[in-house]
Write a protein that holds these residues in place. Structure first.
Motif, PDB file in Angstrom:
ATOM      1  N   THR A 186       0.855  -1.185   0.000  1.00 15.95           N
ATOM      2  CA  THR A 186       0.000   0.000   0.000  1.00 15.95           C
ATOM      3  C   THR A 186       0.890   1.234   0.000  1.00 15.95           C
ATOM      4  OG1 THR A 186      -1.647  -1.208   1.300  1.00 15.95           O
ATOM      5  CG2 THR A 186      -1.908   1.173   1.138  1.00 15.95           C
ATOM      6  N   ASN A 229     -12.151   3.268  -1.161  1.00 19.70           N
ATOM      7  CA  ASN A 229     -12.767   2.059  -0.623  1.00 19.70           C
ATOM      8  C   ASN A 229     -13.958   2.443   0.248  1.00 19.70           C
ATOM      9  OD1 ASN A 229     -13.267  -0.451   0.619  1.00 19.70           O
ATOM     10  ND2 ASN A 229     -11.674  -0.083   2.152  1.00 19.70           N
ATOM     11  N   GLU A 251     -15.511  -0.653   5.600  1.00 15.26           N
ATOM     12  CA  GLU A 251     -14.971  -0.306   6.909  1.00 15.26           C
ATOM     13  C   GLU A 251     -13.552  -0.853   7.038  1.00 15.26           C
ATOM     14  OE1 GLU A 251     -17.032  -0.255  11.147  1.00 15.26           O
ATOM     15  OE2 GLU A 251     -16.514  -2.302  10.555  1.00 15.26           O
ATOM     16  N   VAL A 252     -12.683  -0.098   7.681  1.00 13.04           N
ATOM     17  CA  VAL A 252     -11.287  -0.502   7.855  1.00 13.04           C
ATOM     18  C   VAL A 252     -10.934  -0.432   9.339  1.00 13.04           C
ATOM     19  CG1 VAL A 252      -8.896   0.072   7.357  1.00 13.04           C
ATOM     20  CG2 VAL A 252     -10.616   0.290   5.563  1.00 13.04           C
ATOM     21  N   THR A 297      -6.181  -4.435   5.932  1.00 12.60           N
ATOM     22  CA  THR A 297      -7.353  -4.243   5.070  1.00 12.60           C
ATOM     23  C   THR A 297      -7.377  -2.873   4.395  1.00 12.60           C
ATOM     24  OG1 THR A 297      -8.689  -3.496   6.955  1.00 12.60           O
ATOM     25  CG2 THR A 297      -8.739  -5.848   6.437  1.00 12.60           C
ATOM     26  N   ILE A 298      -6.309  -2.076   4.545  1.00 14.05           N
ATOM     27  CA  ILE A 298      -6.324  -0.754   3.925  1.00 14.05           C
ATOM     28  C   ILE A 298      -5.994  -0.853   2.435  1.00 14.05           C
ATOM     29  CG2 ILE A 298      -5.686   0.369   6.097  1.00 14.05           C
ATOM     30  CD1 ILE A 298      -2.901   0.845   4.931  1.00 14.05           C
ATOM     31  N   HIS A 299      -6.629   0.027   1.650  1.00 13.87           N
ATOM     32  CA  HIS A 299      -6.354   0.125   0.214  1.00 13.87           C
ATOM     33  C   HIS A 299      -5.507   1.356  -0.113  1.00 13.87           C
ATOM     34  CE1 HIS A 299      -9.779  -2.618   0.293  1.00 13.87           C
ATOM     35  NE2 HIS A 299      -9.559  -2.917  -0.980  1.00 13.87           N
ATOM     36  N   TRP A 322      -3.527   5.118   1.988  1.00 14.93           N
ATOM     37  CA  TRP A 322      -3.256   5.775   3.265  1.00 14.93           C
ATOM     38  C   TRP A 322      -2.661   7.151   3.024  1.00 14.93           C
ATOM     39  CZ3 TRP A 322       1.659   6.028   6.284  1.00 14.93           C
ATOM     40  CH2 TRP A 322       2.784   5.739   5.508  1.00 14.93           C
ATOM     41  N   ASP A 324      -8.328   5.304   3.743  1.00 14.49           N
ATOM     42  CA  ASP A 324      -8.576   4.205   4.679  1.00 14.49           C
ATOM     43  C   ASP A 324      -7.817   4.387   5.985  1.00 14.49           C
ATOM     44  OD1 ASP A 324     -10.254   2.942   2.932  1.00 14.49           O
ATOM     45  OD2 ASP A 324      -8.801   1.438   2.281  1.00 14.49           O
ATOM     46  N   ARG A 350     -12.492   4.306   9.531  1.00 17.24           N
ATOM     47  CA  ARG A 350     -11.110   4.192   9.067  1.00 17.24           C
ATOM     48  C   ARG A 350     -10.173   4.250  10.260  1.00 17.24           C
ATOM     49  NH1 ARG A 350     -10.717   9.365   5.828  1.00 17.24           N
ATOM     50  NH2 ARG A 350     -11.386  10.983   7.280  1.00 17.24           N
TER      51      ARG A 350
END
Length: 406
Positions: A229, A250, A253-254, A259-261, A263, A288, A319
């Protein structure tokens, strides 16, 4: 550190007749004998383990991210040399970790690793990350098998001269080779660390300072290929206003780093005017995860309500909001700074860094560690989802200042 022949940074500081600049060795600095050089890598590693252990014990879901510090995750040749100097009889050899061993106590406490310049900058890989890891393992296996039959070669091939009868050409070529070797060594360490983190199921992130839109697109494609990422932007300043619609937007929920897409590391908020405008700018974005300072402009503390507001994307879902936490540097614009502080007073201010108002900190100092303990406790009290340890790699400068291979 304990034991005969070891010296702490506080004692070394007493040897300085003038402040140290982090980019230049002081002319009058006399390094201690090699056998008295402290293992600052281990000191830094121990501090982060202590901080992360406290956080995880208090909240198992608290996210811990480390930016840089790849040498702290996998044992390198510097620490092998250091151990040999401090145990010349090899009486404790059976207790030593072999070279390239993973320091699992630290790795297991981390939720992710941030690497600068993976796709734009000094550490760009010339192949996919998975291929680089595979090739490094194969080469190491070959080196190990050669050692068993008495063949010793360095992990990075070294070009040998002479290349020309012209001294100017020779010097230029030598400089080019050194630059090439330095990059190859940095990449080797990065590959080891990325492999160690991935093996534990942790996330790999990057910060990429690109020269233009084309570079950003290249970075995004490379990161997607490598399951990294990235935050890719033009320039190196991490104070840019958030984009309303980040790459890989996205709607889900993060709640964890894995699970982040996308940042956003927004480490300085000076350009936002008021604290309210800063909080509003974050709230109106869909990243996210955001990493921010605990205080607007370093002194105006965020409050729980600010953090709670920023924890939701403009789209609505949750997030992550992490706090940046410098470990190896102190800053005269941060909340903890007191009037009258200077190099040596308090003792944990070891040296001036290259940027005004920035100081190399003695990570082994009990006083500095106590301040860091208050820092992370305050981060958790404010309701942050996690922390990003930053300014980790000051140990590299200290190792250059106090060489052990002389």
């Amino acid at each position: 550190m304990r034991g005969r022949g070891r010296v702490g940074l506080a004692l070394i500081l007493a040897l300085l007749a003038s402040p140290v600049l982090a980019l230049d060795k002081p002319r009058d600095f006399v390094p201690p004998p090699p056998e008295q050089v402290p293992n600052v890598r281990e000191q830094t590693r121990a501090v982060m383990i202590e901080l992360a252990s406290y956080a995880k014990k208090r909240d198992p879901n608290f996210q811990v991210l480390m930016r840089g510090g790849v040498e702290l995750l996998v044992k390198g040749d510097w620490e092998v040399q250091w151990e040999a100097l401090h145990d010349p009889s090899s009486s404790g050899f059976y207790r030593r970790l072999p070279e390239r061993s993973v320091f699992r106590p630290l790795v297991k406490l981390l939720d992710g690793l941030v690497i600068d310049g993976l796709y734009c900058g000094a550490n760009v890989l010339d192949k996919p990350l998975a291929d680089a890891i595979k090739e490094r393992k194969a080469d190491d296996a070959q080196i190990d098998s050669e050692k068993k039959i008495g063949i010793h070669r360095p992990p990075i091939p070294v070009e040998m001269g002479p290349f020309s009868n012209d001294p100017a050409v020779e010097l230029r070529r030598a400089a080019e080779i050194k630059e090439k070797l330095d990059k190859a060594e940095r990449v080797r360490r990065i590959v080891y660390a990325a492999d160690a983190i991935r093996a534990e199921g942790r996330a790999v992130l990057s910060v990429d300072a690109c020269t233009g839109p084309a570079g950003i697109e290249t970075a995004l494609r490379g990161a997607a290929r490598d399951r990294v990422t990235t935050f890719a932007a033009v320039g190196t300043r991490l104070d840019q206003p958030p984009r309303p619609h980040p790459p890989g937007e996205n709607a889900g929920e993060v709640l964890s780093l894995n699970t982040i897409h996308n940042w956003l590391p927004l480490l300085r908020s000076d350009g936002f005017g008021s604290k309210g405008r800063f909080v509003e700018a974050i709230s109106n974005s869909n990243y996210d995860m955001v990493v921010i300072d605990v205080a607007h402009r370093g002194v105006d503390f965020l409050v729980k309500a600010d953090i709670a507001q920023m924890k939701f994307k403009k789209l609505g879902p949750r997030r992550l909001v992490l706090a940046v936490m410098p470990v190896g540097r102190a800053y005269d614009w941060r909340w903890y700074w007191q009037k009258g502080w200077e190099v040596g007073a308090p003792p944990f201010l070891f040296a001036h860094d290259d940027q005004p108002g920035t100081y190399i900190a003695d990570v082994g100092s009990a006083e500095w560690k106590a301040l860091l303990g208050k820092y992370i406790a305050g981060v958790m009290d404010l309701g942050f989802d996690g922390v990003m340890f930053d300014d980790i790699e000051t140990y590299l400068w200290l190792e250059e200042l106090m060489p052990i291979d002389r």
